[in-house]
Design a protein around this motif. Structure first.
Motif, PDB file in Angstrom:
ATOM      1  N   THR A  37       0.852  -1.191   0.000  1.00 28.54           N
ATOM      2  CA  THR A  37       0.000   0.000   0.000  1.00 28.54           C
ATOM      3  C   THR A  37       0.886   1.238   0.000  1.00 28.54           C
ATOM      4  N   ARG A  38       0.237   2.369  -0.179  1.00 25.51           N
ATOM      5  CA  ARG A  38       1.051   3.590  -0.264  1.00 25.51           C
ATOM      6  C   ARG A  38       0.236   4.793   0.174  1.00 25.51           C
ATOM      7  N   LEU A  39       0.980   5.841   0.510  1.00 25.34           N
ATOM      8  CA  LEU A  39       0.364   7.143   0.639  1.00 25.34           C
ATOM      9  C   LEU A  39       1.047   7.969  -0.431  1.00 25.34           C
ATOM     10  N   ALA A  40       0.248   8.711  -1.198  1.00 22.35           N
ATOM     11  CA  ALA A  40       0.829   9.403  -2.346  1.00 22.35           C
ATOM     12  C   ALA A  40       0.410  10.869  -2.371  1.00 22.35           C
ATOM     13  N   PRO A  41       0.832  11.634  -1.376  1.00 23.77           N
ATOM     14  CA  PRO A  41       0.384  13.024  -1.330  1.00 23.77           C
ATOM     15  C   PRO A  41       1.126  13.915  -2.321  1.00 23.77           C
ATOM     16  N   SER A  42       0.484  15.013  -2.667  1.00 25.15           N
ATOM     17  CA  SER A  42       1.153  16.038  -3.460  1.00 25.15           C
ATOM     18  C   SER A  42       1.796  17.001  -2.472  1.00 25.15           C
ATOM     19  N   PRO A  43       2.983  17.496  -2.810  1.00 25.94           N
ATOM     20  CA  PRO A  43       3.689  18.354  -1.844  1.00 25.94           C
ATOM     21  C   PRO A  43       3.182  19.788  -1.855  1.00 25.94           C
ATOM     22  N   ILE A  73       5.815  10.714  -3.532  1.00 24.05           N
ATOM     23  CA  ILE A  73       5.462  12.134  -3.610  1.00 24.05           C
ATOM     24  C   ILE A  73       5.019  12.462  -5.035  1.00 24.05           C
ATOM     25  N   GLU A  74       3.778  12.886  -5.150  1.00 21.87           N
ATOM     26  CA  GLU A  74       3.192  13.156  -6.462  1.00 21.87           C
ATOM     27  C   GLU A  74       3.363  14.636  -6.788  1.00 21.87           C
ATOM     28  N   ASP A  75       4.535  14.941  -7.324  1.00 19.53           N
ATOM     29  CA  ASP A  75       4.920  16.340  -7.517  1.00 19.53           C
ATOM     30  C   ASP A  75       4.881  16.751  -8.984  1.00 19.53           C
ATOM     31  N   THR A 231       0.807  13.933 -16.337  1.00 23.14           N
ATOM     32  CA  THR A 231      -0.214  14.348 -15.367  1.00 23.14           C
ATOM     33  C   THR A 231      -0.270  13.296 -14.262  1.00 23.14           C
ATOM     34  N   TYR A 232      -0.922  13.664 -13.176  1.00 30.50           N
ATOM     35  CA  TYR A 232      -1.068  12.736 -12.054  1.00 30.50           C
ATOM     36  C   TYR A 232      -1.693  11.407 -12.501  1.00 30.50           C
ATOM     37  N   HIS A 233      -2.763  11.493 -13.310  1.00 36.30           N
ATOM     38  CA  HIS A 233      -3.472  10.268 -13.706  1.00 36.30           C
ATOM     39  C   HIS A 233      -2.511   9.251 -14.320  1.00 36.30           C
ATOM     40  N   ALA A 235       0.900   9.278 -14.359  1.00 34.70           N
ATOM     41  CA  ALA A 235       2.041   8.911 -13.521  1.00 34.70           C
ATOM     42  C   ALA A 235       1.631   7.892 -12.467  1.00 34.70           C
ATOM     43  N   HIS A 236       0.465   8.100 -11.880  1.00 31.27           N
ATOM     44  CA  HIS A 236       0.097   7.208 -10.777  1.00 31.27           C
ATOM     45  C   HIS A 236      -0.153   5.787 -11.276  1.00 31.27           C
ATOM     46  N   ALA A 237      -0.668   5.679 -12.510  1.00 33.80           N
ATOM     47  CA  ALA A 237      -0.918   4.335 -13.044  1.00 33.80           C
ATOM     48  C   ALA A 237       0.408   3.604 -13.273  1.00 33.80           C
ATOM     49  N   VAL A 249      -5.968   2.377  -0.906  1.00 34.45           N
ATOM     50  CA  VAL A 249      -7.079   2.968  -0.155  1.00 34.45           C
ATOM     51  C   VAL A 249      -6.879   4.468  -0.250  1.00 34.45           C
ATOM     52  N   ARG A 250      -7.848   5.151  -0.817  1.00 39.89           N
ATOM     53  CA  ARG A 250      -7.729   6.604  -0.973  1.00 39.89           C
ATOM     54  C   ARG A 250      -9.099   7.244  -0.783  1.00 39.89           C
ATOM     55  N   GLY A 251      -9.118   8.568  -0.696  1.00 36.92           N
ATOM     56  CA  GLY A 251     -10.367   9.282  -0.433  1.00 36.92           C
ATOM     57  C   GLY A 251     -11.369   9.119  -1.567  1.00 36.92           C
ATOM     58  N   GLU A 253     -13.045  11.175  -3.031  1.00 35.56           N
ATOM     59  CA  GLU A 253     -13.040  12.237  -4.047  1.00 35.56           C
ATOM     60  C   GLU A 253     -12.360  11.754  -5.328  1.00 35.56           C
ATOM     61  N   TRP A 254     -11.634  10.631  -5.243  1.00 35.05           N
ATOM     62  CA  TRP A 254     -10.955  10.094  -6.429  1.00 35.05           C
ATOM     63  C   TRP A 254     -11.826   9.137  -7.234  1.00 35.05           C
ATOM     64  N   LEU A 255     -13.017   8.875  -6.724  1.00 40.27           N
ATOM     65  CA  LEU A 255     -13.919   7.948  -7.409  1.00 40.27           C
ATOM     66  C   LEU A 255     -14.273   8.474  -8.811  1.00 40.27           C
TER      67      LEU A 255
HETATM   68  N1  GLU Z   1      -1.739  12.618  -5.334  1.00 38.21           N
HETATM   69  C1  GLU Z   1      -3.059  12.295  -4.931  1.00 38.21           C
HETATM   70  C2  GLU Z   1      -3.382  13.117  -3.711  1.00 38.21           C
HETATM   71  O1  GLU Z   1      -2.808  14.144  -3.554  1.00 38.21           O
HETATM   72  C3  GLU Z   1      -3.178  10.815  -4.652  1.00 38.21           C
HETATM   73  C4  GLU Z   1      -4.386  10.176  -5.204  1.00 38.21           C
HETATM   74  C5  GLU Z   1      -4.290   8.670  -5.128  1.00 38.21           C
HETATM   75  O2  GLU Z   1      -4.114   8.187  -3.994  1.00 38.21           O
HETATM   76  O3  GLU Z   1      -4.367   8.009  -6.151  1.00 38.21           O
HETATM   77  O4  GLU Z   1      -4.202  12.796  -2.889  1.00 38.21           O
END
Ligand code: GLU
Length: 546
Positions: A37-43, A73-75, A231-233, A235-237, A249-251, A253-255
């Motif tokens: 699993t991961r946490l992938a926040p934007s800085p 880090i999703e920068d 873009t994030y979409h 890169a994240h894939a 597992v993410r919020g 709002e990403w649905l």
């Molecule tokens: N970079 C996204 C964010 O800031 C992450 C979304 C995801 O978890 O796929 O929350």
């Protein structure tokens, strides 16, 4: 159209053959059932409670299954990047004991590094180039203005906004037009050539929400921006594939972006991780419930909890209560077990909005703090004060023995029942201030000025620090009797009209005089800690005070 030639023209650099990336980032050798699993926040500099909410879930899922939790880090969005943001993320999550095994500024096994998306640009470009070469992505030369105008037109026509179907102008450019634009040096982005049809509904198994239906994507989303960064979409894939993520597992709002992600995984030929979209944190606002808001609710920011000095374990306990419906019961039965022993389950996560209530968190906090020893409380307060306390508060730690005595008293560590006066470090430090500084009065006297003076004056006539609690109290009773207050509660209750009040009212006057407050731990003990001189000094001061 010669897509291969177009790919070379758009992305002239040579990249590794795609299968090399598969070898570079091989599947992880983990035991059966272990989750990555991961946490992938934007800085962006703003790390919030929603991040912590999913971080706790992801951390539990990974470690409970013998897997890995990493920090990426999703920068990709340079405009939103803030200096020092990664440090802030790291510190905030460390405060709440979120343990990462790998990731940005974490270290650990670097097989799947780098963990900053900007440092992975080559990998993304290699895959974008391949999509162009396969005719599944194309250059788009539309300017910001043209896209703005398109949005306005779509809004006026009450159509879904975006770049799709007949609105996707550059999708149908001829080869000659594309090369003419390129020769003219026009900037371009690269878009996905979507094959989706919004008439098609896809059944999707969400790990938290269960079976849901989503509409197929038909948006030709940007995958590579004009600066060559994806873009994030996109890169994240690529990252979730090559970092071998098994569960996201993410919020929730990403649905809304899920259909795009489904199509991207499919066109890239990657297996998708499983997804669980976690409910949002809600707040009761009068009659309605609404999402916590950055503008209105300071408690959304994780910084708030450190600033106020919430006990980290309390926040974790409260978050677990919101995350898993059976946690509360488990915790009641196992208050002393490490939280890691709770069998966390994705299936028990709530499907719809979790109500976040700061008062409830404060209650949990009171409970947690009341279970600490004076030494533990000392350590917690000292840490907080170092960072956030005033100079005066820092000086409270000059005499360790004295402060420990204060904490023992305030927490009732010696007694049968623990006191629950402490909620946060900030509030605790204010609470104990009366043992160090001349207390500013917070509560009003409930007797008139003359009576107040008389009580204080009478008390001082016989007060001695050498008296034990019993003698002390009998003296307070004498003061009460001499001034028309009932020395015994039961006498007062039987005939209140015969008295000015009771011994409790007399004690309250003394209490406010000495501590500034009507509610405190045992007053005799407070006077013992303060000592004769300070006690007298304060009472004299209170007598003078108009
Ligand atoms: N970079 C996204 C964010 O800031 C992450 C979304 C995801 O978890 O796929 O929350």
């Amino acid at each position: 159209m010669d897509y291969q030639a177009l790919a070379e023209r758009l992305l002239p650099e040579t990249y590794l053959p795609l299968e090399e990336y598969e070898k570079m980032y091989p599947p992880r050798s983990l035991p059966q059932g272990a989750e990555v699993t991961r946490l992938a926040p934007s800085p962006t500099g703003f790390i919030h409670l929603g991040n912590l909410f999913v971080a706790i879930a992801n951390e539990r899922i990974a470690h409970q299954s013998g897997g890995i939790m990493y920090l990426r880090i999703e920068d990709t969005d340079e405009k939103r990047r803030v200096d020092g943001a990664v440090e802030a993320v790291k510190n905030a999550l460390k405060y709440f004991s979120i343990r990462f095994d790998e990731g940005a500024e974490i270290g650990g096994d670097d097989t799947y590094a780098p963990w900053y998306q900007r440092q992975r640009a080559d990998i993304y470009r290699a895959f974008v180039k391949d999509l162009v070469a396969r005719g599944r992505a194309y250059p788009c030369f539309c300017t910001e203005e043209a896209l703005g105008a398109l949005r306005e037109q779509q809004t006026a026509e009450k159509k879904i906004t975006g770049y799709y179907g007949k609105y996707a102008k550059c999708r149908n450019l001829s080869e000659a037009e594309i090369y003419r634009n390129l020769d003219a040096g026009k900037p371009f982005v690269i878009r996905l050539k979507s094959m989706g049809d919004p008439e098609n509904k896809i059944k999707f198994r969400d790990e938290i929400k269960g079976e849901i239906t989503v509409t197929e994507n038909d948006q030709d989303v940007v995958i590579l921006k004009s600066d060559g960064i994806p873009t994030y979409h996109f890169a994240h894939a690529v990252d979730d594939h090559f970092m071998r993520t098994t569960l996201v597992v993410r919020g929730e709002e990403w649905l809304a972006s899920l259909p795009i992600h489904i199509e991207l995984f499919s066109v890239l030929g990657f297996d998708r991780p499983r997804y669980g979209h976690n409910c949002s944190l809600m707040k009761q606002d009068g009659e309605t419930r609404r999402k916590l808001s950055k503008r209105k609710d300071p408690e959304l920011s994780l910084e708030f909890y450190r600033l106020e000095g919430y006990y980290p374990r309390a926040v974790r306990v409260y978050m677990l209560t919101l995350l898993n419906s059976n946690f509360e019961e488990w915790y009641m039965k196992n208050p002393d077990k490490p939280l890691e022993e709770f069998p966390f389950s994705v299936r028990k996560m709530g499907k719809s909005g979790a109500l976040f209530d700061l008062d409830k968190l404060s209650d949990v906090s009171k409970n947690e703090l009341s279970r600490l020893s004076a030494e533990e409380m000392y350590g917690f307060l000292e840490e907080w004060t170092k960072e956030y306390g005033t100079d005066a508060q820092k000086a409270y730690f000059n005499d360790r023995e004295y402060l420990l005595k204060v904490l023992d008293l305030c927490m009732g560590t010696g007694g049968k029942k623990r006191r629950k006066d402490f909620t946060t470090a900030r509030q605790s430090m204010e609470f104990i201030s009366c043992f160090f500084e001349n207390a500013t009065r917070q509560d009003e006297y409930r007797v008139d000025e003359e009576t107040k003076r008389a009580i204080l004056n009478e008390f001082l006539k016989t007060y001695s620090c050498a008296d034990d609690a019993k003698v002390w109290f009998s003296k307070v009773k004498d003061v009460a009797g001499s001034l028309g207050f009932a020395p015994e509660m039961k006498d007062y209750k039987a005939a209140p009209e015969n008295y000015k009040g009771s011994v409790a009212d007399v004690a309250e006057v003394l209490r406010i005089a000495v501590t500034g407050r009507a509610n405190t731990p045992d007053l005799w003990s407070i006077m013992q800690i303060l000592g004769e001189n300070k006690t007298r000094e304060r009472i004299l001061c209170a007598e003078e005070e108009a």
